[in-house]
Design an enzyme around this catalytic site. Structure first.
Site, mmCIF file in Angstrom:
data_model
loop_
_atom_site.group_PDB
_atom_site.id
_atom_site.type_symbol
_atom_site.label_atom_id
_atom_site.label_comp_id
_atom_site.label_asym_id
_atom_site.label_seq_id
_atom_site.Cartn_x
_atom_site.Cartn_y
_atom_site.Cartn_z
ATOM 1 N N GLY A 50 -1.569 5.094 -6.593
ATOM 2 C CA GLY A 50 -1.245 4.002 -7.509
ATOM 3 C C GLY A 50 -1.875 2.685 -7.121
ATOM 4 C CB SER A 51 -4.498 1.736 -4.694
ATOM 5 O OG SER A 51 -5.621 2.449 -5.166
#
Length: 250
Positions: A50-51
């Site tokens: 989810g960066s």
């Protein structure tokens, strides 16, 4: 002679069949050509972290244009591999290139070459970077990369103590992300906050590729349907002609 004429295709029917054949052939060329072009230019990736939220979410499928590292510009979302970071391809956003200075933060916003960068793609209400970091001068031929989810990204800020000050070689970049295709979020928004620092990258040919594929599919389906309808219409006309002929002429 009347019996022989009923087995022939009427001139209008022959023309319709030719038009149908041309449409189907052209459609196949466009359809297959679009797919072939896309396969040469683009590479698919599934993003496992989810960066890059909210731009790219966990599990999203993206299409990335194959590019040379020298083509990368500020604001691009790129796919790269650096063995000192990980043994797998990673997806991050380029915020500074060789010769730039980059620092954080001024009122929660990133600064590149002394300019505050507006980043509308960041999660709403979050600062550009949770942790301040001192000014970094990016060496020539290298890139400084950050995740859009700055509080949950192992990016250049996690490698500031390395010899390269968290930067990655341009040569490590293999592709530039153009679009999220699953779910169908579409093309990535242009990173206009970097325009004052230099030209942005131009989008790849994905829209043209998609248009070719769709046009090809429409021509194939439309041509096939037209040919079938024209054949039925010609048969119906022939049947009506036979019913109108005098009994002695049959």
């Amino acid at each position: 002679m009347s019996g022989e004429s009923t087995t022939r295709t009427a001139p209008g029917g022959r023309a319709a069949q030719r038009i149908s054949g041309i449409a189907v052939a052209l459609g196949l060329v466009l359809f297959l050509g679009g797919f072939a072009w896309g396969a040469v230019v683009y590479r698919p990736y599934t993003v496992p972290t989810g960066s890059m939220v909210p731009t790219i979410k966990i599990g999203d499928r993206v299409l990335a244009q194959r590019v040379d590292g020298d083509e990368v510009r500020r604001g691009d979302v790129v796919v790269f591999k650096d063995s000192s970071w990980a043994n797998a391809p990673m997806v991050k956003r380029v915020v500074a290139v060789g010769g730039d200075t980059v620092a954080c933060c001024q009122k929660g916003k990133l600064k590149v070459n002394g300019k505050v960068i507006e980043e509308p793609y960041l999660p709403s209400g979050t600062p550009a970077e949770i942790m301040d970091f001192p000014t970094v001068t990016v060496p020539d031929g290298r890139l400084f990369l950050l995740g859009d989810e700055r509080d949950n990204s192992v990016d250049s800020t996690a490698h500031l103590t390395d010899a390269a000050r968290g930067t990655v070689a341009r040569a490590a970049v293999s592709a530039r992300v153009d679009a999220v295709v699953w779910p169908m979020d579409g093309m990535l928004a242009r990173p206009t906050g970097f325009e004052a620092l230099g030209p942005l990258s131009s989008p790849g040919p994905l829209r043209t590729v998609v248009a070719l594929v769709i046009a090809g599919m429409v021509l194939v389906l439309g041509g096939a349907a037209y040919g079938s309808l024209a054949k039925r219409a010609a048969a119906a006309r022939a049947a009506r002609t036979r019913t109108k002929e005098p009994a002695g002429a049959r």
